[in-house]
Scaffold this active site. Structure first.
Site, PDB file in Angstrom:
ATOM      1  N   TYR A  23       0.835  -1.207   0.000  1.00 12.31           N
ATOM      2  CA  TYR A  23       0.000   0.000   0.000  1.00 12.31           C
ATOM      3  C   TYR A  23       0.870   1.257   0.000  1.00 12.31           C
ATOM      4  O   TYR A  23       0.639   2.189  -0.761  1.00 12.31           O
ATOM      5  CB  TYR A  23      -0.907  -0.026   1.232  1.00 12.31           C
ATOM      6  CG  TYR A  23      -1.916   1.094   1.283  1.00 12.31           C
ATOM      7  CD1 TYR A  23      -3.095   1.019   0.557  1.00 12.31           C
ATOM      8  CD2 TYR A  23      -1.695   2.222   2.062  1.00 12.31           C
ATOM      9  CE1 TYR A  23      -4.040   2.036   0.606  1.00 12.31           C
ATOM     10  CE2 TYR A  23      -2.628   3.247   2.118  1.00 12.31           C
ATOM     11  CZ  TYR A  23      -3.796   3.149   1.390  1.00 12.31           C
ATOM     12  OH  TYR A  23      -4.720   4.169   1.438  1.00 12.31           O
ATOM     13  N   LYS A  37       0.992   4.121  -2.918  1.00 10.17           N
ATOM     14  CA  LYS A  37       0.595   5.517  -2.709  1.00 10.17           C
ATOM     15  C   LYS A  37       1.749   6.474  -3.002  1.00 10.17           C
ATOM     16  O   LYS A  37       1.519   7.625  -3.375  1.00 10.17           O
ATOM     17  CB  LYS A  37       0.026   5.710  -1.300  1.00 10.17           C
ATOM     18  CG  LYS A  37      -1.314   4.998  -1.090  1.00 10.17           C
ATOM     19  CD  LYS A  37      -2.388   5.468  -2.094  1.00 10.17           C
ATOM     20  CE  LYS A  37      -3.752   4.835  -1.840  1.00 10.17           C
ATOM     21  NZ  LYS A  37      -4.784   5.292  -2.803  1.00 10.17           N
TER      22      LYS A  37
END
Lengths: 280, 285
Positions: free
Chosen positions: A161, A165
């Protein structure tokens, strides 16, 4: 972009969580909506609820943003219903937590496909149409506090993640420069924890990315208790877009992450300078 | 890892450019080097050169997008030298241009070589490195494109991949600090390599305009770049000093600072929207 009345906003992942919060904020400003989700019924229900509440036109569309062909169909539908798309919010995203040795290749691919490649697909499909329309447009991508650093250890490791991002930050900063003189404004939304059901994204995992994991509902409870109201994020996003902001932050403490990263880079640059003083 | 003597290092993309510079600097400091590359002939040339300089070195064929190929490098390194102390995930490719210049094939190729390969290599190497109890360092090659938006070269996919490498490296360091795994991320500016021509190693022919732009813009710009051996020396000194970030060019400060200023201004604005620290802290709803 200041006035959203009668404009059309496409929001991916718009049938729940932050996406729905953003859609609601746009609806309250008079924008028409295309709510995009993996669950058609849910998207349609959300669309009809917002349509009733704010007297705007809204449709729900099922689309998996990792599939270019489905994104093309989505764009056809949006343009045929509303004639133009003025705002695209690339919000769809998910996490599959865990440190590197525990996550599977399917976890990695799923996170990267939805969070990063999904944005590439949506931009590759919508941007040419936006440019061809000659109308001003806005694209907002969903980053995170984790575009700048690591999340609180309370949330455990989220290596895929975090990487995804960071990638979104890179894409969005590039897009800002790429379209600066072509009438497309770009922004990056960087929320901290928000009370959404992202913890339970497993419900949407396609079989190609491996078996669905069993998720601990405790994580969901924590985020529900401490997270920001998604409608507040929606409101901040709309205000940020009105204000011409590129970075849209929801939580002030993110400054700590940003500072830490910057200090690390500066420390490294001190050393770089020393190298170059040696005349390499 | 101050002393590199008799340490074993694996360098992906070690046959050319910055990778070769890293191999040379490692050998110079007494390390034993596995030169892993998709261009096997060039890898063998580098290994031979290092051997002639008195170092221990071998070449290994490696397609970093193929987990089996990486697993074979692990086996070869352990079979030959009995351990691995340093893993330099350096292999990388470039596609220039905006999103519309890139095909889906371009995107996947960039992300697979520049990012997913690191995920795969770390997963494949790390368990054996941890098991050995030997000192360990993993260095991932990102770019100036990992810490901001350089003025030269629009490259949306490349920038995305290199930002992700920085994020990945930060988490990897935090996750494994308890195991004494050292992690660094190398962010080079312009270095005189032939990365602009990286499509030479690409099978699939369905690529977009970005590949041509990479060559047109990249070749002349990179001709003025830093010597790859200098970049390799800086990278290896960073390993010795256990520096988390290694930046090669002072000018990178310009866009590191630019981003910081832009982000700080946005945070000031967030504060000004009456989001006091108390309200927006972890218990705000």
């Amino acid at each position: 972009m200041q006035d959203f009345k009668g404009k059309c906003a496409v929001v991916t992942g718009g049938n729940s969580g932050i996406g729905l919060g953003i859609a609601r904020a746009f609806a309250s400003e008079g924008a028409n909506l295309v709510l995009v989700g993996m669950d058609e019924t849910k998207a349609e229900r959300a669309a009809s609820a917002l349509s009733d509440e704010f007297d705007v036109r809204a449709i729900g569309v099922r689309c998996d943003v990792t599939d270019r062909a489905q994104v093309e169909v989505l764009a056809d539908r949006a343009y045929s219903e509303f004639g133009n798309v003025d705002i695209l919010v690339n919000n769809a995203g998910l996490g599959a937590g865990g440190p590197i040795h525990e996550i599977t290749e399917g976890d990695w691919d799923w996170v990267m496909n939805v969070n990063v490649k999904g944005i590439f697909h949506c931009c590759a499909v919508f941007v040419p149409r936006m440019l061809a329309s000659g109308q001003p447009a806005h694209i907002s991508n969903m980053g995170s506090e984790q575009s700048f650093g690591l999340a609180s250890p309370d949330f455990g490791s989220m290596i895929a993640y975090t990487a995804s991002k960071h990638a979104v930050l890179g894409i969005t900063d590039s897009m800002r420069r790429d379209y600066a003189d072509q009438g497309i404004e770009v922004s990056l939304i960087c929320p901290g924890p928000v009370a959404t059901d992202i913890w339970n994204a497993e419900r949407n995992r396609p079989a190609e990315f491996g078996d669905r994991r069993v998720v601990d509902p405790e994580g969901g409870k924590m985020i529900a208790e401490m997270g920001m109201d998604p409608n507040a994020v929606g409101r901040m996003t709309v205000e940020g877009i009105k204000g011409g902001d590129f970075y849209i932050f929801t939580h002030s403490y993110i400054r700590d992450l940003v500072k830490t990263r910057h200090e690390e880079a500066l420390e490294a640059l001190e050393k770089t300078d020393a190298w170059h003083r040696l005349g390499v | 890892m101050q002393d590199l003597k008799d340490k074993v290092a694996v360098v992906t993309g070690g046959a050319s450019g910055i990778g070769r510079g890293i191999c040379r600097a490692l050998a110079e400091d007494g390390a034993r080097v596995v030169v892993a590359d998709i261009e096997v002939g060039r890898a063998e040339d580098v290994a031979k050169e290092l051997q002639e300089s008195g170092a221990e070195a071998i070449a290994a064929a490696c397609d970093v997008t193929d987990p089996a190929s990486i697993a074979a490098v692990v086996d070869k390194a352990y079979d030959t030298f009995g351990k691995v102390n340093i893993l330099c995930n350096n292999a990388g490719v470039h596609v220039s241009g905006r999103a519309r210049h890139m095909t889906e094939g371009d995107w996947d190729w960039l992300m697979n070589v520049n990012l997913k390969s690191i995920f795969t290599a770390v997963r494949t190497f790390l368990p054996r490195m941890l098991e050995s109890g030997e000192p360990m360092h993993i260095q991932n090659t990102a770019s100036e494109h990992g810490v901001g938006l350089p003025d030269l070269g629009r490259a949306v996919g490349y920038t995305a991949s290199k930002h992700a490498v920085v994020g990945f490296s930060e988490v990897l360091r935090a996750e494994n600090a308890k195991y004494n795994l050292e992690v660094s991320v190398l962010c080079p500016g312009l270095v005189r390599t032939d990365i602009y021509d990286s499509a030479r190693n690409r099978d699939e022919a369905s690529y977009g305009e970005g590949q041509r732009i990479a060559k047109e813009v990249g070749e002349p710009a990179m001709a003025d770049g830093m010597h790859p051996d200098t970049a390799g020396r800086i990278a290896v000194d960073g390993i010795r000093d256990n520096d988390p970030f290694i930046l090669t060019h002072p000018y990178i400060r310009e866009f590191v600072d630019r981003r910081y200023q832009q982000v700080s201004a946005a945070l000031d604005k967030a504060d000004a929207r009456n989001l006091t620290v108390e309200q927006s802290g972890r218990h705000y709803r």
